[in-house]
Design a protein around this motif. Structure first.
Motif, short mmCIF file in Angstrom:
data_model
loop_
_atom_site.label_atom_id
_atom_site.label_comp_id
_atom_site.label_asym_id
_atom_site.label_seq_id
_atom_site.Cartn_x
_atom_site.Cartn_y
_atom_site.Cartn_z
N LEU A 160 24.37 49.00 13.94
CA LEU A 160 23.27 48.05 13.88
C LEU A 160 23.17 47.26 15.18
CD1 LEU A 160 20.99 47.07 12.06
CD2 LEU A 160 22.49 45.26 11.23
N GLN A 161 24.31 46.90 15.77
CA GLN A 161 24.31 46.23 17.08
C GLN A 161 23.58 47.09 18.11
OE1 GLN A 161 24.72 44.40 20.50
NE2 GLN A 161 25.67 43.34 18.79
N ASP A 162 23.92 48.37 18.19
CA ASP A 162 23.30 49.26 19.17
C ASP A 162 21.82 49.47 18.88
OD1 ASP A 162 25.51 49.55 20.72
OD2 ASP A 162 25.98 51.60 20.10
N LEU A 163 21.48 49.61 17.62
CA LEU A 163 20.08 49.82 17.25
C LEU A 163 19.21 48.64 17.65
CD1 LEU A 163 20.06 51.47 13.70
CD2 LEU A 163 18.97 52.34 15.76
N LEU A 164 19.66 47.44 17.32
CA LEU A 164 18.86 46.25 17.62
C LEU A 164 18.78 46.01 19.12
CD1 LEU A 164 20.07 43.89 14.75
CD2 LEU A 164 17.78 44.86 15.02
N ALA A 165 19.89 46.25 19.83
CA ALA A 165 19.87 46.08 21.28
C ALA A 165 18.90 47.06 21.92
CB ALA A 165 21.27 46.26 21.84
N ALA A 166 18.90 48.32 21.45
CA ALA A 166 17.99 49.32 21.98
C ALA A 166 16.54 48.96 21.66
CB ALA A 166 18.34 50.70 21.40
N ARG A 167 16.32 48.45 20.46
CA ARG A 167 14.97 48.05 20.06
C ARG A 167 14.45 46.90 20.92
NH1 ARG A 167 13.28 44.27 15.74
NH2 ARG A 167 11.19 44.84 15.05
N ASP A 168 15.32 45.95 21.22
CA ASP A 168 14.90 44.78 21.97
C ASP A 168 14.72 45.08 23.46
OD1 ASP A 168 15.06 43.42 19.62
OD2 ASP A 168 16.86 42.28 20.12
N SER A 169 15.58 45.95 24.01
CA SER A 169 15.59 46.15 25.46
C SER A 169 14.95 47.45 25.91
CB SER A 169 17.04 46.11 25.97
OG SER A 169 17.76 47.23 25.48
N GLY A 170 14.85 48.41 25.00
CA GLY A 170 14.35 49.72 25.39
C GLY A 170 15.38 50.59 26.07
N ALA A 171 16.62 50.12 26.13
CA ALA A 171 17.69 50.89 26.77
C ALA A 171 18.21 51.99 25.85
CB ALA A 171 18.83 49.96 27.17
N ASP A 172 18.87 52.97 26.45
CA ASP A 172 19.48 54.04 25.65
C ASP A 172 20.72 53.54 24.92
OD1 ASP A 172 17.59 55.82 26.49
OD2 ASP A 172 18.84 56.72 28.05
N ILE A 173 21.03 54.21 23.83
CA ILE A 173 22.29 53.99 23.13
C ILE A 173 23.32 54.93 23.73
CG2 ILE A 173 23.52 54.16 20.95
CD1 ILE A 173 20.97 53.49 19.50
N PRO A 174 24.40 54.42 24.30
CA PRO A 174 25.41 55.32 24.86
C PRO A 174 26.12 56.08 23.75
CG PRO A 174 26.18 53.06 24.87
CD PRO A 174 24.76 53.00 24.45
N GLY A 175 26.31 57.36 23.95
CA GLY A 175 27.00 58.15 22.93
C GLY A 175 26.42 59.55 22.87
N GLY A 176 26.65 60.22 21.79
CA GLY A 176 26.17 61.58 21.63
C GLY A 176 25.92 61.90 20.19
N ASP A 177 26.30 63.10 19.77
CA ASP A 177 26.01 63.55 18.41
C ASP A 177 26.69 62.68 17.36
OD1 ASP A 177 24.49 65.59 19.42
OD2 ASP A 177 26.07 67.11 19.27
N GLU A 178 27.85 62.13 17.68
CA GLU A 178 28.56 61.28 16.71
C GLU A 178 27.75 60.02 16.40
OE1 GLU A 178 31.51 63.78 18.90
OE2 GLU A 178 29.90 62.40 19.51
N LYS A 179 27.20 59.39 17.44
CA LYS A 179 26.38 58.20 17.23
C LYS A 179 25.13 58.54 16.41
CE LYS A 179 28.56 54.92 19.68
NZ LYS A 179 28.01 54.37 20.92
N LEU A 180 24.55 59.68 16.69
CA LEU A 180 23.36 60.10 15.95
C LEU A 180 23.70 60.34 14.48
CD1 LEU A 180 20.38 60.66 16.27
CD2 LEU A 180 20.92 63.04 16.81
N ALA A 181 24.89 60.88 14.20
CA ALA A 181 25.32 61.08 12.82
C ALA A 181 25.45 59.76 12.09
CB ALA A 181 26.64 61.85 12.79
N VAL A 182 26.03 58.75 12.77
CA VAL A 182 26.18 57.43 12.16
C VAL A 182 24.81 56.80 11.93
CG1 VAL A 182 27.15 55.12 12.43
CG2 VAL A 182 28.47 57.11 13.14
N LEU A 183 23.90 56.94 12.89
CA LEU A 183 22.55 56.41 12.74
C LEU A 183 21.87 57.02 11.51
CD1 LEU A 183 19.91 55.04 13.59
CD2 LEU A 183 19.54 56.91 15.22
N LYS A 184 21.94 58.33 11.38
CA LYS A 184 21.30 58.99 10.24
C LYS A 184 21.92 58.53 8.93
CE LYS A 184 19.73 63.15 12.63
NZ LYS A 184 19.82 64.64 12.70
N TRP A 185 23.26 58.40 8.93
CA TRP A 185 23.94 57.93 7.71
C TRP A 185 23.47 56.53 7.33
CZ3 TRP A 185 27.48 53.73 8.16
CH2 TRP A 185 28.01 53.31 6.93
#
Length: 346
Positions: free
Chosen positions: A287-312
């Protein structure tokens, strides 16, 4: 080195994922009895004399459409983890997993099988959000997330507070921290630096508000937290002060009592509760990474693992409620709570 999410991948994942709920509860289809209960959830103990933060939390609970129904359960556990303390974080996050502990046997059994399958020899080593690239845990992550959704009856509650809010207990950070430190010391709750006092007060208020809405009279409640500065034993304060403070703050929100009220923090020798403790760690980090990305437009550092957590985190589960709250400033200089609905686009 693994690259961050590509811009187009992030856009697909995040575009339109957030919906804000401000006032009217969303109707919920009829669910099986004793799995979920429908809102609004009102806390009758909150009065005009209570602090503004109490009213913000009470308002959030009134617009949450559903919570797990623990009325048939006698043992409830709460696992907590906190994030956003690095200097470039946009939000401080406070995440709590409420779980019907007497129903946790199947989850434990499947977790043991999962660890054997993927040769995770340190059997209770946690799935840390900051360390998802470790080979065996990376390969087991998707299965672990499915076990959470399929075998945990409860709720994962994550509250993200905008870091531009210096203190939720004062108009400025210095005022709020000074007030908290004095009140805690005067109340015989130990001596706390202002920023740590602010954190323990935030944690206990959020914990107490949701505990009031989720639990019932004469249940057994265990709060299990990762080792943190709010529960460490220092020169002029100890974990015992935190337990005592929870009793005082809990009385502001709850009208019922517990048969047993237990407190514990993660030990160096891990146990089965640490497989549950990983859940709020993942939720707080995502949630920290999602909100930061939403506010700033920056990428979320990570890869497939982060995407799996996002989908979950964004995908509804049959037995596990997923609740995401953002507390942010308003135009008039105060702050408000918003319930975020993550809408999967895949």
């Amino acid at each position: 080195m693994n690259p961050p999410f590509k811009k187009k991948t992030l856009a697909v994942a995040i575009e339109g994922i957030f919906a804000l709920v401000h006032a009217t509860p969303v109707p919920v289809a009829a669910l099986q009895q004793k799995i979920r209960k429908q809102g609004p959830f009102k806390l009758p103990t909150i009065s005009p004399d209570h602090h503004y933060f109490c009213h913000v939390l009470g308002g959030v609970l009134e617009i949450i459409p559903e919570l797990p129904d623990f009325s048939d359960d006698n043992k409830i556990a709460v696992m907590s983890d906190y994030g956003g303390e690095h200097s470039d974080a946009h939000y401080s996050t406070y995440s709590f997993l409420f779980v019907a502990l007497n129903k946790n046997g199947p989850f434990q059994t499947h977790m043991q099988e999962l660890r054997r399958k993927h040769k995770i020899l340190d059997r209770y080593s946690e799935f840390k959000y900051k360390d998802l690239k470790y080979g065996p845990r990376s390969r087991a992550l998707s299965e672990y997330l499915k076990l959470i959704d399929n075998f945990i009856h409860g709720a994962i509650v994550t509250v993200a507070i905008d870091k531009t809010i210096g203190s939720v207990f004062g108009s400025t950070k210095s005022e709020g921290h000074a007030t908290i430190a004095k009140q805690l010391e005067d109340g015989d709750f130990g001596s706390w630096p202002g920023h740590v006092g602010e954190k323990v007060m935030r944690v206990l208020h959020i914990l107490a508000a949701f505990t009031a809405a989720l639990t019932y009279d004469q249940q057994r409640l265990l709060w299990y937290s990762d080792t943190d500065q709010i529960n460490e034993d220092a020169k002029d304060r100890s974990f015992a002060h935190v337990k005592k403070l929870f009793g005082s703050i809990g009385a502001m929100y709850m009208t019922h009592c517990f048969d047993v009220l237990g407190f514990a923090k993660s030990f160096s020798e891990k146990g089965y509760l640490d497989d549950l403790l990983s859940v709020p760690d993942l939720a707080a980090g995502m949630l920290q990474d999602l909100l930061a990305a939403r506010d700033s437009g920056a990428d979320i550092p990570g890869g497939d693992e982060k995407l799996a957590v996002l989908k979950w985190l964004a995908t509804p589960a049959k037995f596990l409620s997923k609740i995401h709250v953002r507390i942010a400033r308003t135009d008039d200089g105060t702050y408000e709570g918003q319930v975020l609905t993550l809408e999967p686009k895949w």
